[in-house]
Write a protein that holds these residues in place. Structure first.
Motif, PDB file in Angstrom:
ATOM      1  N   THR A   3      37.298  -5.251 -10.415  1.00  0.00           N
ATOM      2  CA  THR A   3      38.010  -5.843 -11.540  1.00  0.00           C
ATOM      3  C   THR A   3      37.646  -7.319 -11.653  1.00  0.00           C
ATOM      4  O   THR A   3      37.631  -8.042 -10.654  1.00  0.00           O
ATOM      5  CB  THR A   3      39.537  -5.700 -11.330  1.00  0.00           C
ATOM      6  OG1 THR A   3      39.837  -4.333 -11.092  1.00  0.00           O
ATOM      7  CG2 THR A   3      40.296  -6.171 -12.536  1.00  0.00           C
ATOM      8  N   THR A   4      37.379  -7.782 -12.864  1.00  0.00           N
ATOM      9  CA  THR A   4      37.024  -9.188 -13.081  1.00  0.00           C
ATOM     10  C   THR A   4      38.278 -10.055 -13.049  1.00  0.00           C
ATOM     11  O   THR A   4      39.404  -9.563 -13.230  1.00  0.00           O
ATOM     12  CB  THR A   4      36.322  -9.385 -14.437  1.00  0.00           C
ATOM     13  OG1 THR A   4      37.249  -9.091 -15.481  1.00  0.00           O
ATOM     14  CG2 THR A   4      35.085  -8.499 -14.554  1.00  0.00           C
ATOM     15  N   GLU A   7      40.192  -9.737 -16.279  1.00  0.00           N
ATOM     16  CA  GLU A   7      41.020  -8.525 -16.343  1.00  0.00           C
ATOM     17  C   GLU A   7      42.289  -8.655 -15.490  1.00  0.00           C
ATOM     18  O   GLU A   7      43.356  -8.180 -15.877  1.00  0.00           O
ATOM     19  CB  GLU A   7      40.218  -7.303 -15.891  1.00  0.00           C
ATOM     20  CG  GLU A   7      39.091  -6.932 -16.841  1.00  0.00           C
ATOM     21  CD  GLU A   7      38.106  -5.932 -16.252  1.00  0.00           C
ATOM     22  OE1 GLU A   7      37.567  -5.121 -17.029  1.00  0.00           O
ATOM     23  OE2 GLU A   7      37.877  -5.957 -15.019  1.00  0.00           O
ATOM     24  N   THR A  89      37.069 -17.435 -17.783  1.00  0.00           N
ATOM     25  CA  THR A  89      37.153 -17.294 -16.331  1.00  0.00           C
ATOM     26  C   THR A  89      35.774 -17.431 -15.703  1.00  0.00           C
ATOM     27  O   THR A  89      34.758 -17.193 -16.336  1.00  0.00           O
ATOM     28  CB  THR A  89      37.753 -15.933 -15.950  1.00  0.00           C
ATOM     29  OG1 THR A  89      36.970 -14.891 -16.542  1.00  0.00           O
ATOM     30  CG2 THR A  89      39.206 -15.819 -16.407  1.00  0.00           C
ATOM     31  N   ASP A  91      34.245 -15.912 -12.326  1.00  0.00           N
ATOM     32  CA  ASP A  91      34.474 -15.026 -11.179  1.00  0.00           C
ATOM     33  C   ASP A  91      33.918 -15.604  -9.884  1.00  0.00           C
ATOM     34  O   ASP A  91      34.511 -15.419  -8.827  1.00  0.00           O
ATOM     35  CB  ASP A  91      33.862 -13.648 -11.443  1.00  0.00           C
ATOM     36  CG  ASP A  91      34.677 -12.846 -12.435  1.00  0.00           C
ATOM     37  OD1 ASP A  91      35.838 -12.535 -12.135  1.00  0.00           O
ATOM     38  OD2 ASP A  91      34.156 -12.538 -13.523  1.00  0.00           O
ATOM     39  N   GLN A  94      36.218 -18.437  -8.947  1.00  0.00           N
ATOM     40  CA  GLN A  94      37.627 -18.045  -9.023  1.00  0.00           C
ATOM     41  C   GLN A  94      38.445 -19.148  -9.715  1.00  0.00           C
ATOM     42  O   GLN A  94      39.416 -19.678  -9.173  1.00  0.00           O
ATOM     43  CB  GLN A  94      38.193 -17.717  -7.642  1.00  0.00           C
ATOM     44  CG  GLN A  94      37.656 -16.407  -7.072  1.00  0.00           C
ATOM     45  CD  GLN A  94      38.076 -15.193  -7.916  1.00  0.00           C
ATOM     46  OE1 GLN A  94      39.221 -14.805  -7.912  1.00  0.00           O
ATOM     47  NE2 GLN A  94      37.130 -14.614  -8.660  1.00  0.00           N
TER      48      GLN A  94
END
Length: 150
Positions: A3-4, A7, A89, A91, A94
């Motif tokens: 999951t990103t 999301e 975002t 990833d 973070q």
């Protein structure tokens, strides 16, 4: 498939805690009181909205805010934080970036601010990427959010 971050963020979150942590150590403060109330909403269309308030706000004497006194306006602005706009975002880092299309604090309108994102025990932790001056101290904001169940 993993999951990103995008999301994971999508949904409505209620504020659990907001603290200011001094970069060089010292006393942690709660700029919106011990029990602040807030919502942060991340929509799948890439827009977000954040609203945070101190629960110890006084009502205005008049029914409509247009008739408020200078003192009431000061209290209103110093006990409420609000902004909305697109978010993105990262990833790898973070991080989430909030671009403020509208903001109660006019200086933020048009700004993009980054937040460090951590998930701990189902709670969303957001921390301001860059420290800022608050009451003559260099601090970061740290917020904890709980996801609203459907």
């Amino acid at each position: 498939m993993e999951t990103t971050l995008f999301e994971k963020l999508v949904g409505t979150w209620t504020l659990v805690e907001l603290i200011e942590v001094p970069v060089n150590g010292g006393e942690i403060t709660r700029p919106m009181g011990k029990n602040p109330k807030g919502l942060i909403i991340y929509n799948p269309d890439g827009y977000m909205s954040a609203q945070i308030m101190n629960l110890n706000r006084s009502n205005f004497r008049q029914e409509h805010w247009i008739n408020a006194t200078a003192e009431e306006y000061t209290q209103e602005a110093s006990t409420y934080l609000a902004y909305s706009g697109p978010f993105e975002t990262d990833d790898e880092k973070q991080m989430v970036s909030h671009t403020m299309d509208v903001s109660l604090f006019p200086n933020w309108t048009g700004q993009t601010q980054k937040r460090i994102v951590t998930f701990i025990d189902g709670f969303l932790h957001l921390e301001s990427e860059k420290p800022f001056i608050s009451n003559s101290r260099l601090v970061t904001h740290q917020l904890i959010w709980k996801k609203v169940s459907n």
